[in-house]
Design an enzyme around this catalytic site. Sequence first.
Site, mmCIF file in Angstrom:
data_model
loop_
_atom_site.group_PDB
_atom_site.id
_atom_site.type_symbol
_atom_site.label_atom_id
_atom_site.label_comp_id
_atom_site.label_asym_id
_atom_site.label_seq_id
_atom_site.Cartn_x
_atom_site.Cartn_y
_atom_site.Cartn_z
ATOM 1 N N GLU A 91 70.323 98.881 71.665
ATOM 2 C CA GLU A 91 70.322 97.539 71.110
ATOM 3 C C GLU A 91 71.449 96.786 71.779
ATOM 4 O O GLU A 91 72.589 97.239 71.784
ATOM 5 C CB GLU A 91 70.538 97.596 69.598
ATOM 6 C CG GLU A 91 70.208 96.297 68.874
ATOM 7 C CD GLU A 91 71.080 95.136 69.273
ATOM 8 O OE1 GLU A 91 70.545 94.040 69.468
ATOM 9 O OE2 GLU A 91 72.304 95.318 69.420
ATOM 10 N N CYS B 147 75.791 94.825 66.747
ATOM 11 C CA CYS B 147 76.568 95.133 65.549
ATOM 12 C C CYS B 147 78.051 95.155 65.874
ATOM 13 O O CYS B 147 78.883 94.711 65.100
ATOM 14 C CB CYS B 147 76.191 96.508 65.014
ATOM 15 S SG CYS B 147 74.579 96.557 64.291
ATOM 16 N N ARG C 199 73.939 104.276 62.550
ATOM 17 C CA ARG C 199 74.837 104.518 63.674
ATOM 18 C C ARG C 199 76.272 104.778 63.258
ATOM 19 O O ARG C 199 77.144 104.931 64.099
ATOM 20 C CB ARG C 199 74.775 103.325 64.627
ATOM 21 C CG ARG C 199 73.454 103.301 65.366
ATOM 22 C CD ARG C 199 73.138 101.964 65.973
ATOM 23 N NE ARG C 199 71.816 102.010 66.578
ATOM 24 C CZ ARG C 199 70.688 101.895 65.895
ATOM 25 N NH1 ARG C 199 70.707 101.726 64.588
ATOM 26 N NH2 ARG C 199 69.522 101.976 66.506
ATOM 27 N N CYS D 215 72.005 92.502 63.431
ATOM 28 C CA CYS D 215 71.227 93.511 64.150
ATOM 29 C C CYS D 215 69.817 93.633 63.615
ATOM 30 O O CYS D 215 69.615 93.759 62.416
ATOM 31 C CB CYS D 215 71.921 94.862 64.075
ATOM 32 S SG CYS D 215 70.983 96.124 64.944
ATOM 33 N N HIS E 143 73.240 95.914 57.294
ATOM 34 C CA HIS E 143 74.186 94.825 57.073
ATOM 35 C C HIS E 143 73.835 94.054 55.809
ATOM 36 O O HIS E 143 74.720 93.575 55.095
ATOM 37 C CB HIS E 143 74.209 93.884 58.281
ATOM 38 C CG HIS E 143 74.870 94.482 59.473
ATOM 39 N ND1 HIS E 143 76.221 94.608 59.576
ATOM 40 C CD2 HIS E 143 74.353 95.030 60.597
ATOM 41 C CE1 HIS E 143 76.531 95.198 60.724
ATOM 42 N NE2 HIS E 143 75.404 95.463 61.363
ATOM 43 N N SER F 64 79.386 100.532 65.915
ATOM 44 C CA SER F 64 79.535 100.529 67.367
ATOM 45 C C SER F 64 80.884 99.980 67.807
ATOM 46 O O SER F 64 81.268 100.144 68.963
ATOM 47 C CB SER F 64 78.379 99.775 68.025
ATOM 48 O OG SER F 64 77.184 100.483 67.777
ATOM 49 N N CYS G 14 68.965 98.132 63.155
ATOM 50 C CA CYS G 14 69.354 98.725 61.869
ATOM 51 C C CYS G 14 69.231 97.658 60.797
ATOM 52 O O CYS G 14 70.114 97.459 59.980
ATOM 53 C CB CYS G 14 70.764 99.279 61.933
ATOM 54 S SG CYS G 14 71.933 98.191 62.759
ATOM 55 N N CYS H 162 74.574 100.250 69.427
ATOM 56 C CA CYS H 162 74.008 99.064 68.795
ATOM 57 C C CYS H 162 75.027 97.968 69.011
ATOM 58 O O CYS H 162 75.898 97.727 68.189
ATOM 59 C CB CYS H 162 73.776 99.329 67.318
ATOM 60 S SG CYS H 162 72.815 98.052 66.522
#
Lengths: 574, 390, 256
Positions: free
Chosen positions: A15, A555, A484, A62, A69, A507, A65, A552
């Site tokens: 991502e 993120c 993640r 994102c 969030h 990330s 995922c 990701c």
Amino acid sequence: MARTKVVVDPITRIEGHLRIEVQAENGMIADAWASSTQFRGIEIIMNGRDPRDAWAFTQRICGVCTVVHAIASCRAVEDALDITIPPNATIIRNLVHGMQTVQDHVIHFYHLHALDWVDVVSALKADPDRAGQIARSLSPWPNNSGTYFKAVQEKLQKFVSSGQLGIFTNGYWGHPAYKLPPEVNLIAVAHYLEALDWQRDVIRLHTIFGGKNPHPNFLVGGMASAINLDDTGTINAERLSDIKALIDKALVFVEQVYWPDLLAIAGFYKDWASIGGGVPNYLAVGMFPAAGSDFRDIEHLYFPRGIILDNDLTKVVPYDEQKVREEVMHSWYEYQGAPAEGLHPYEGQTVPNYTGPKPPWTFIQDQEKYTWMKAPRYDGKPMEVGPLARMLVAYASGHEGVKALVGEALGKLQVGPAALFSTLGRTAARAIETVLVARKMEDWYDDLVGRIKNGDVATFNDQKWDPSTWPATARGYGYLDAARGALGHWVEIQNGQISRYQCVVPSTWNCSPRDAEGQKGPYEASLVDNHPLVKPDQPIEILRTIHSFDPCMACGVHVLDAEGDLVTTVKVQG
Amino acid sequence: MYFPLTDPWEPGATLGEHLHSRGVSRRDFLQFCGEMGAILGLSSLLTPKLAKALEQLQRPSVIWLSLQECTGCTESALRTSHPTIGDLVLNLISLDYQENLQAAAGSAAESALQQAMKDHHGEYVLIVTGSVPLAEGGIYTTIGGRTARDILEEAAAGAAAVLAVGACAHFGSVQAAAPNPTRAVGVDQIVKDKPVVNIAGCPPIADTITATVVHYLTFGRLPDLDYDHRPLFAYGARIHDQCSRRANFDAGQFVKAFDDEAARKAWCLYEVGCKGPATFSPCPIFQWNGETSWPIGAGHPCLGCTERMFWDTMTPFYQRMPKVSGFGIESTADTIGAALAVGATAGVAAHAVVTGVNRMRHRKEGASGSGGGGPDGGSASHEEDRHGQD
Amino acid sequence: MNAGPGGGGAEAASRETRDRAALGERPRPAVHGYRWVYLWHWPIRAMHWLAFGSIVVLALTGFYIGRPYFMTGTGNATSYAMGWMRFLHFAAAGVFVATGIVRLYWLFAGNKFERLPALFPLRGRDLGNLWRMVKKYLMIRPERAPHYLGHNPLQQLSYTLVYLVGAFMVVTGFALYGLSNPEGFFYDAFGWVRELLGGAQGVRFWHHVMTWFFVIFFPIHVYLAIRADVTELDGSLSSIVSGGKFVREDLEFEDE
């Protein structure tokens, strides 16, 4: 011998936008830099908004995922306003988050990660009947027949001989690092295609509760999907049985396809159990509150909270969010009057200060600042987050399910627990977690149905919905362990509006640059941990390790401070 | 003699290659094309064009750029059910560049992109997800060391059609919400010399994305568009007018709070902020994820995500009206309006009292002075008027 | 223009007779010291009351549409409350638009109190008079306030504002009305309104907010009308019914 500078940008099958630069020497990686090349500034945009809207904004950090969030944001606001959501809402969020985790991990394995291990073109040479035999020896999956694999092979043959390889163009096919026999490659390709259909179907659970996917809808105070067994437009027996079928479908695929494939493929790549470990510290904030309890009740999380230091599995160190700091020594930001060890998120500043070369550029590794990622540190140490961190913390905490599956994996691969601290360990931990979550979803479903049976249909707590019931100022922390890794949202509310919003996301931990003391972030450290790079122009080894983290990037890149400094410092150019 | 059954057309071969392998010469082929053209009533000048089109009967090249975004639109495309993503990628199109799915990375990926742009110049379909940040010369999104704008301009130059997929490519979406720190803009702000189709939504429904591609491939032209360049087949009607809860709206049956009795009867979400009345989208008809449900169907109000700048115009999401800037969230237009109306009434009443007091004072003065004002009662203004004429 | 009490009165009287004859009205009785002037033709008066009625209906139904303040039904959709509210709203809007058309026509066909120039205080003296009217209502030297037969400059301004807001409501209303049929006339014809106000939500917001203009205007308007009637004793309140009012013969009028 001179070092070779290697750039991999874009890192695909992730991502977002990630750039990896390394220096290679004698077929090994000597040094590495991870640079995130996208910045969006979402937290600045949050300023002055209705806190009940925040989940929708942060959800758009994102789309992969896509729920984590939103849940973290709802929890932050619920924490600030002291809202306890009904048990049904906790279960529904667990189901949604659980299915997200399962689906995301499977997509990661087959569609983002597998091509690092699976040579698609080699599958053309496979004997389909032999592939069927191998597959049947691994699992009872109904599609494990020679006829089926033959059909897949013909489809693939037609595709390859068209000369238009599409997404498979310029893959590193035939690279010596590919070790699987053609038959296993064929099985994997077949499951690559099957997983495409599977992921589309199981994610419908999100649509039932949240109306759509990606970006299903959430609600501060609970969930919007009302339960009424006697209405056509609510959660009723028809919807519930669809949900049950989807959970079953998810579990069967995970147990009969993903898990056996993972073990089979890993068996051919055991050398990767000693490559790509990197940072020896692992952080998990915990995941899935028990139904009937609350996310603030950290004693009853399905996957526990804690820290593993220096690869020591005998001890779990308690996590104290006060010890989190973020540094910007090597990031395109500047701090004003901040101590060398960085700032806690509550004091965080974000003043972008781009010092990189003017695009287009070639190398960025000579630059002191080289990324939009900040460098988070826990007690001064870099931390890896993600499925491996969660499984290690759970394993060391004595989690029965994790211990059993880790034992099964280590036994089948005939390696010791030290093998977990590696590229392969990371990939295996993700599969272990997927199996456990898929199984756990059955429990949550039973719990939900049991509660409905007992007459509890509440999904929303409206006591604090009206802003007139809110305190003049409030501050809240919402967390969860996303697919993640560890995720936290902090919100500050003043007079009914967001006055500060901060996210610390997986990330950022994993793609962190170096800090003031020169400690590398997890991506960078893993790439220099006994890490080969045989052909610098075909950097498949780099992809293996970086993909094992499941990056990701959208993120990771964010702004920690919503006070609006950015707006005044950005120079707008035409 | 050519027998289709005994001489199968190898899958993947172009018609030109196929005929060549069957011993059909280039000259014969051109002659055939000329005859075909005559049958179709085409000028002989078009024969070479027809020949080229037939020869290159391949899966059309599609290049997918991911710019400043969250990848939700790619994820959405993965959920398409007709055609499935597997069918699309393997059988219908040649997806020559797609960062989230492609095997190659780094320079290998970049060269695949360059090759596709060269080989199919003027013919490929360009799909763009994500916005283009313009602030500070574009340094807020770079790929391979190049800015998003640079990459988009290069790819758009050789594209036959440009599809801006998702709210970011449409208008910049969440990163373009006020105060738009990175100065993110949509594709049509950069690509001005050819039509850009906006497949709106955050993200768009999977089948809307693929259906637009299929429309182009099947009918050889882009679908008809609305004023905001959204395909009419998807965005031609308002959610409110297609909503399964419309009958409850007309009946005056509204959810007043989430999970209340009305919510459990799936009544209209208008009062909890539904933006269906302002939103053009196929959600109620196409529905999401294999026609499983859609936001309002799952009990949550519509956020209005297919409309330009919805992060600013449709928020607060749980109120029907946009926020009044400069006031707190609770100070909606109605409270301000009501306060002003009450204020006006109070002001009027106060004014009346003062007027009355003045009149009484004048009357007293008048009574002691001139001794009465005749049939009109000697109104205050009357007195004033006399003064005025002095 | 500003004739003295004698000649001007005769001229006004003859015009008055003519107007009355044209509209078939009965002559008014004379009252000592006062004369009766005819100001508002029946189309204006009809427009006023039809507009008033339609605005009342529009505001009440509009507020319901904006926030449904009562609920119906306990079972499935058996009532049609919102449907009727919207029907009434659209029907009243039709009446309101009709009054607007009449007013537009009468801007050119009416007498000098009704015609287009009477809407704007544009003459040099009007501006000074405007200020004096404002002062009058602030009770600062009210005796200096000028006298008008028709609308004084402050009234001109405020009623013109009412017309403009009314036109704004019509335009935004049609822009919202058009949303239900994107292939229809109203959708296209009023697309520019949506563009101008930032999309349908912006239009909805301003259409809603400006309703309050009428709600706020109402008490002020009624009060000032009654006040004028009470303080001037000239029957100006009834002029919007009867068409004319009594004015003192000894006063000079700026717009005579």
